[in-house]
Enzyme design. Sequence first.
Site, short mmCIF file in Angstrom:
data_model
loop_
_atom_site.label_atom_id
_atom_site.label_comp_id
_atom_site.label_asym_id
_atom_site.label_seq_id
_atom_site.Cartn_x
_atom_site.Cartn_y
_atom_site.Cartn_z
CD GLU A 85 -4.01 6.77 5.49
OE1 GLU A 85 -4.99 6.03 5.70
OE2 GLU A 85 -2.93 6.63 6.08
CD GLU A 105 -2.90 0.80 2.48
OE1 GLU A 105 -3.60 1.76 2.84
OE2 GLU A 105 -2.96 -0.32 3.00
#
Length: 288
Positions: free
Chosen positions: A162, A158
Amino acid sequence: MNADPKTISIVVADATPSMRSNRQGSLWQLCMAGALLLAAAATVHPAHAQDLPSAPSFVDDFTKFDQSRWYISDGWSNGPHQNCTWSKSLVSLSDGALTLGFEKRQTKDRAFACGEIQTKKRYGYGTYEARMKTDTGSGLNAAFFSYIGPQDKQPWDEIDFEVLTKDTSKVQVNTYISGKPKNEKLADVEGGTDKGFNDYGFVWEKERLRFYVNGKLVQEVTNPAELPTHSQKIFFSLWGSEKLTSWMGPFSDPGRKVTMQVERVAFTALGQPCQFPESLACSISNSN
């Protein structure tokens, strides 16, 4: 940006369920059935083609919703940490951008509903970039990231941007390698993620990974053990939690619909020409 404020709802016929579970402090786990096969790697630079398959380069400015590219998450949540259920009704085209929403709406086991989209194909080495704007609110996460995992018969890799909207002056970047968090860092976003659109991008190569905010390098990873090695899907999501307070802040009902907007997303495979003047691929030198 389009001056017409009309919101266009998106109707999709896809039925591929997807579930993701967020991490404690940064824990995600996606359980998704019916994943598509890896796309052809025709546009990957020849030096890397044998290393990491990839779907072709693309630019999407969301003047329309491309159902051949995107799948809308709908009808489930990512685990007990998440206080909302994914809903396709919270994915729309509005004001010349893709809009994801979060709002109070009771479902069978959640008090809120939220929005997420993900690509149907997987992408490898190259430049990933998105131009987006967030809202504000403690306990919420507005994210642009790539991901692959066990549900696709792959290790969990990943790469994340964010925005924890409790503090819109910063964006968190990090990676997960075989399910283990690496390279977490908070990077400043001048003017704030909520005051206007900002450009977030990462350049992923076999031997390094670089994160950029508005064209400025904010993180570079060169340790081979901390670099993803599997093609991934691209995601945008907006969701909330009442349990991950140490990471996302205490959740409080915003009392209104919260949104994040995406004006543009692009993937440019290594060795391919840049696709628009503002692209990182036009100004950043990739490895040969």
